[in-house]
Design a protein around this motif. Structure first.
Motif, mmCIF file in Angstrom:
data_model
loop_
_atom_site.group_PDB
_atom_site.id
_atom_site.type_symbol
_atom_site.label_atom_id
_atom_site.label_comp_id
_atom_site.label_asym_id
_atom_site.label_seq_id
_atom_site.Cartn_x
_atom_site.Cartn_y
_atom_site.Cartn_z
ATOM 1 N N VAL A 60 0.625 -0.738 -0.281
ATOM 2 C CA VAL A 60 -0.057 -0.561 -0.091
ATOM 3 C C VAL A 60 0.850 1.366 0.133
ATOM 4 C CG1 VAL A 60 -1.743 1.815 1.688
ATOM 5 C CG2 VAL A 60 -2.016 -1.683 1.265
ATOM 6 N N PRO A 61 1.145 2.132 -1.029
ATOM 7 C CA PRO A 61 1.889 3.370 -1.108
ATOM 8 C C PRO A 61 1.257 4.516 -0.629
ATOM 9 C CG PRO A 61 0.356 2.621 -3.269
ATOM 10 C CD PRO A 61 0.556 1.937 -2.244
ATOM 11 N N LEU A 62 1.401 4.380 0.674
ATOM 12 C CA LEU A 62 0.817 5.117 1.893
ATOM 13 C C LEU A 62 1.167 6.858 1.799
ATOM 14 C CD1 LEU A 62 2.318 4.526 5.601
ATOM 15 C CD2 LEU A 62 0.080 3.169 4.041
ATOM 16 N N LYS A 63 1.545 7.588 0.985
ATOM 17 C CA LYS A 63 1.805 8.440 0.577
ATOM 18 C C LYS A 63 1.551 8.946 -1.630
ATOM 19 C CE LYS A 63 5.175 10.084 3.398
ATOM 20 N NZ LYS A 63 5.658 10.608 3.741
ATOM 21 N N SER A 64 0.639 7.822 -1.829
ATOM 22 C CA SER A 64 -0.105 8.347 -3.039
ATOM 23 C C SER A 64 -1.038 9.465 -2.923
ATOM 24 C CB SER A 64 -0.504 7.123 -3.710
ATOM 25 O OG SER A 64 -1.029 6.484 -5.035
ATOM 26 N N ARG A 65 -1.054 10.079 -4.749
ATOM 27 C CA ARG A 65 -2.311 10.508 -4.489
ATOM 28 C C ARG A 65 -3.414 10.478 -5.357
ATOM 29 N NH1 ARG A 65 -0.555 15.173 -1.590
ATOM 30 N NH2 ARG A 65 1.500 15.286 -1.686
ATOM 31 N N GLU A 66 -4.564 10.948 -5.007
ATOM 32 C CA GLU A 66 -5.891 10.542 -5.769
ATOM 33 C C GLU A 66 -5.485 11.168 -7.033
ATOM 34 O OE1 GLU A 66 -8.911 9.177 -4.846
ATOM 35 O OE2 GLU A 66 -8.616 9.506 -2.666
ATOM 36 N N ASN A 67 -4.390 11.442 -7.787
ATOM 37 C CA ASN A 67 -4.596 12.079 -8.926
ATOM 38 C C ASN A 67 -2.633 10.890 -8.892
ATOM 39 O OD1 ASN A 67 -3.929 12.573 -11.983
ATOM 40 N ND2 ASN A 67 -4.805 13.962 -11.345
ATOM 41 N N ASP A 70 -0.911 14.528 -10.660
ATOM 42 C CA ASP A 70 -0.983 15.866 -10.047
ATOM 43 C C ASP A 70 -0.124 15.980 -8.911
ATOM 44 O OD1 ASP A 70 -1.534 18.545 -9.040
ATOM 45 O OD2 ASP A 70 -3.800 18.232 -9.141
ATOM 46 N N PRO A 71 0.885 16.037 -8.231
ATOM 47 C CA PRO A 71 1.405 16.324 -6.354
ATOM 48 C C PRO A 71 0.315 17.222 -5.811
ATOM 49 C CG PRO A 71 3.196 17.462 -8.468
ATOM 50 C CD PRO A 71 1.772 16.895 -9.358
ATOM 51 N N THR A 72 -0.201 17.972 -6.149
ATOM 52 C CA THR A 72 -0.707 19.347 -5.291
ATOM 53 C C THR A 72 -2.385 17.969 -4.584
ATOM 54 O OG1 THR A 72 -2.318 19.765 -7.155
ATOM 55 C CG2 THR A 72 -0.151 21.117 -6.485
ATOM 56 N N SER A 73 -2.594 16.485 -5.599
ATOM 57 C CA SER A 73 -3.819 16.149 -5.279
ATOM 58 C C SER A 73 -3.764 15.470 -4.087
ATOM 59 C CB SER A 73 -4.299 15.230 -6.629
ATOM 60 O OG SER A 73 -3.586 14.779 -6.641
ATOM 61 N N PRO A 74 -4.601 15.410 -3.008
ATOM 62 C CA PRO A 74 -4.868 15.022 -1.861
ATOM 63 C C PRO A 74 -4.375 13.347 -1.868
ATOM 64 C CG PRO A 74 -7.361 15.078 -2.831
ATOM 65 C CD PRO A 74 -6.490 16.055 -3.712
ATOM 66 N N LEU A 75 -4.013 12.916 -0.913
ATOM 67 C CA LEU A 75 -3.490 12.390 -0.530
ATOM 68 C C LEU A 75 -4.598 10.752 -0.435
ATOM 69 C CD1 LEU A 75 -1.130 12.291 2.775
ATOM 70 C CD2 LEU A 75 0.217 11.987 0.433
ATOM 71 N N THR A 77 -6.433 8.029 0.788
ATOM 72 C CA THR A 77 -7.013 7.067 1.802
ATOM 73 C C THR A 77 -7.713 5.763 1.452
ATOM 74 O OG1 THR A 77 -8.652 8.649 1.836
ATOM 75 C CG2 THR A 77 -7.144 9.383 3.341
ATOM 76 N N THR A 78 -8.508 5.994 0.077
ATOM 77 C CA THR A 78 -8.971 4.011 -0.039
ATOM 78 C C THR A 78 -8.617 3.773 -1.397
ATOM 79 O OG1 THR A 78 -11.130 5.698 0.294
ATOM 80 C CG2 THR A 78 -11.392 3.760 -0.609
ATOM 81 N N PHE A 79 -8.067 3.138 -1.053
ATOM 82 C CA PHE A 79 -7.518 1.189 -1.567
ATOM 83 C C PHE A 79 -8.692 -0.202 -1.402
ATOM 84 C CE2 PHE A 79 -4.206 3.830 0.533
ATOM 85 C CZ PHE A 79 -3.318 3.828 -0.674
ATOM 86 N N VAL A 80 -8.247 0.148 -3.605
ATOM 87 C CA VAL A 80 -9.652 -0.917 -3.447
ATOM 88 C C VAL A 80 -8.613 -2.128 -4.538
ATOM 89 C CG1 VAL A 80 -12.082 -1.912 -5.188
ATOM 90 C CG2 VAL A 80 -11.476 0.987 -3.968
ATOM 91 N N TYR A 81 -8.938 -3.242 -4.118
ATOM 92 C CA TYR A 81 -8.207 -4.440 -4.827
ATOM 93 C C TYR A 81 -9.506 -5.328 -4.793
ATOM 94 C CZ TYR A 81 -4.340 -2.404 -3.300
ATOM 95 O OH TYR A 81 -3.084 -1.673 -2.606
#
Length: 152
Positions: A60-67, A70-75, A77-81
């Motif tokens: 799980v990449p904890l510092k992954s962005r929603e987009n 885009d490094p300014t998009s929010p982190l 919090t939801t991962f779906v597998y």
């Protein structure tokens, strides 16, 4: 190994390994950071039988962005597998039917864009950023995965 007479004899060390002893990679999804492997192991109930064991490794990449572009998009919090999404094979393959070659896909839901939780190093990701040059502000595009964006 040497005998008392000084003659060298080869010594074989190790153990026999059959194909069933090997772990087989079923899925290696770099986009979702998931690897699924399978291996035949002796059954705990009946050691004479072998059962298929599957191992699922998720990073799980904890510092992954929603987009991720885009490094300014929010982190994120939801991962779906979903196993059905992870196991689908969308790369077209060529098959021969009746003497003619056709392109086919092994999955029916390949038109959906896949949400990546990290960079897939096989794809080109870019982002735009403001750049000040001689007092003029320009919007430039930068490669986030240069190795896959520029051919050698």
């Amino acid at each position: 190994f040497f005998s008392d007479t000084g003659i060298a004899y080869p010594v074989l060390a190790g153990y026999p390994q059959s194909y069933d002893d090997e772990e087989v990679v079923l899925v290696n999804n770099k986009c979702k950071c998931v690897t699924v492997t399978s291996k035949f192991v002796p059954s705990k109930e009946n050691p004479e039988e072998e059962i298929l064991e599957r191992n699922i490794r998720i990073i799980v990449p904890l510092k992954s962005r929603e987009n991720i572009s885009d490094p300014t998009s929010p982190l994120r919090t939801t991962f779906v597998y979903r196993m059905t999404d992870l196991c689908k094979k969308c790369d077209p393959i060529e098959i021969e039917l009746g003497g003619e070659i056709y392109n086919a896909q092994q999955s029916t839901s390949c038109d959906d864009t896949e949400t990546c939780y990290t960079y897939n190093r096989d794809k080109c990701y870019t982002t735009t950023f403001p750049f000040l040059y001689h007092g003029e502000r320009k919007i430039l595009q930068a490669a986030l995965t240069p190795a896959s964006c520029y051919a050698e």
